[in-house]
Scaffold this motif. Structure first.
Motif, short mmCIF file in Angstrom:
data_model
loop_
_atom_site.label_atom_id
_atom_site.label_comp_id
_atom_site.label_asym_id
_atom_site.label_seq_id
_atom_site.Cartn_x
_atom_site.Cartn_y
_atom_site.Cartn_z
N TYR A 159 -4.66 14.40 -4.52
CA TYR A 159 -4.20 13.27 -3.74
C TYR A 159 -5.34 12.70 -2.89
CZ TYR A 159 0.46 14.74 -5.08
OH TYR A 159 1.58 15.08 -5.82
N LYS A 160 -5.35 11.39 -2.77
CA LYS A 160 -6.40 10.68 -2.04
C LYS A 160 -6.00 10.56 -0.57
CE LYS A 160 -5.91 7.76 -5.48
NZ LYS A 160 -5.96 6.59 -6.37
N ILE A 161 -6.12 11.67 0.13
CA ILE A 161 -5.74 11.70 1.54
C ILE A 161 -6.58 12.77 2.23
CG2 ILE A 161 -3.82 13.25 0.97
CD1 ILE A 161 -2.34 12.20 3.41
N GLY A 162 -7.03 12.48 3.45
CA GLY A 162 -7.85 13.44 4.18
C GLY A 162 -7.43 13.53 5.63
N GLY A 163 -8.14 14.35 6.39
CA GLY A 163 -7.88 14.49 7.81
C GLY A 163 -6.65 15.30 8.13
N ALA A 164 -6.24 15.24 9.40
CA ALA A 164 -5.09 16.01 9.86
C ALA A 164 -3.82 15.61 9.10
CB ALA A 164 -4.89 15.80 11.36
N GLN A 165 -3.74 14.33 8.71
CA GLN A 165 -2.54 13.88 7.99
C GLN A 165 -2.40 14.55 6.63
OE1 GLN A 165 -5.09 12.07 9.10
NE2 GLN A 165 -5.59 10.34 7.76
#
Length: 369
Positions: free
Chosen positions: A124-130
């Motif tokens: 999945y193309k998502i990073g950081g705390a989220q």
């Protein structure tokens, strides 16, 4: 991104394979083979033993799902994909999910190729705390996992700390560290090169030299400045050298090992005569690199052991990421009538002493007619 496009598609994987440098892909495959070979040695098996009327044992099974966080802000790290995903796959985890930041909406093709080679199931193309929150609690697009592993920035580390308990985590990773223990015969150029290999990670990295030779300390200090000027990430390195580089001059190797064990470094190099003889003197370290021909960099990419290591002194009680991190252990207890009778007195006596009469009765009732 939409709920559909946030997941890397088969077309995106195919495009990544077309864009990837064949030399890098070959290196990824070679590294993968070495990592697999090492981590297969860590496989644990269920076990049991019998006494009179009693069978006791431990059932060892993989967790069902794991989420791996792969940094992707300032640089791309296909090696992190391998180090996190391969132990999970060897353990038998059925669902491996990867999240990684996508600056400008693009994932480095080598990261995607590494994910395929390491048999990651979903990316999945998502990073950081989220991303950590999504893995822990789930969203409409991402199903939650049982454990989250992998390094990240301070926000990722804090997010992992906060979701621990809802899911398991590997560790709270801090800035990288290297401690080199050197004697008077060490090559100051190699020491400087190895220290700088960690300085380029992060301006907050820790570079520690412990040596029995003031001359070596002086030479290394000058060599660090000289080599830093030639490196691509010079600005980060110079900030690190100014903030967190230290040299300790000790009277003996014994004193040096005492300092090293108190620091409990992520990476520890032994650049001393007969280095192998001293490995057992190291009580606390994420990984030990033995002798002048074993630079820390080989551990990051091609040696085989995991490069996800405890930092911030936590090597006193944490271990490198491994197959065992993706396994869970369940006790298995089986008594027949004779077996229970042989221990009934012990159980009922202790239960009554602790004021737990229902525990005692649960045993006694089995022998009442």
């Amino acid at each position: 991104y939409t709920a559909r496009s946030i997941r890397v598609s088969s077309a995106e994987f195919a495009n990544a394979n077309k864009q990837a440098d064949p030399k890098v892909v070959r290196a990824i495959r070679a590294s993968c083979a070495r990592i697999r070979k090492f981590h297969k040695k860590q496989i644990e098996k269920s076990w049991s033993y019998r006494e009179k009327g009693v069978t006791l044992g431990q059932s060892i099974k993989p967790i069902h799902s794991a989420g791996i966080y792969v940094p992707g802000g300032l640089a791309a790290y296909p090696s992190s994909v391998l180090m996190n995903a391969i132990p999970a796959r060897i353990a038998g985890v059925k669902r491996i999910v990867m999240t990684t930041p996508t600056p400008l909406g693009v994932i480095n093709p080598h990261v995607l190729v590494a994910a395929q080679i390491a048999e990651v199931d979903e990316v999945y193309k998502i990073g950081g705390a989220q991303a950590v929150a999504a893995l822990a609690y789930g969203t409409k697009s991402i199903k939650p996992v049982d454990k989250i592993v992998g390094p990240g920035n301070a926000f990722v580390a804090q997010a992992k700390r906060q979701v621990f308990g809802k899911v398991d985590i590997d560790m709270i990773a801090g800035p990288s560290e290297i401690l080199v223990l050197a004697d008077s015969g060490a090559d100051h150029r190699l020491i400087a090169a190895d220290l700088l290999s960690q300085a380029e990670h992060d301006e907050n990295a820790y570079l520690i030299l412990v040596t029995t030779s003031r001359q070596i300390a002086d030479k290394v200090q000058k060599e660090l400045r000289r080599q830093a000027e030639t490196l691509d990430r010079r600005l980060i390195i110079e900030k690190c050298l100014a903030k967190n580089s230290y040299a300790f001059i000790v009277k003996s190797l014994s004193e040096g090992f005492d300092i090293a064990n108190r620091f409990a470094p992520e990476h520890m190099e032994l650049i001393i005569k007969n280095a192998r003889r001293y490995v057992n003197r190291v009580d606390n370290a994420g990984a030990i690199f033995v002798g002048p021909w074993t630079p820390e960099a080989v551990g990051d990419y091609g040696a085989g052991p995991n490069h996800v290591l405890p930092t911030g002194g936590t090597a006193r009680f944490f271990s490198p990421l491994g197959v065992y991190d993706f396994m869970k252990r369940t006790s298995v207890v089986s008594f027949d009538q004779k077996g229970l009778k042989s221990i009934a007195k012990v159980v009922t006596t202790l239960a009554k002493d602790e004021g737990l009469s229902a525990h005692a009765r649960a045993v006694e009732m089995r022998f009442k007619k």
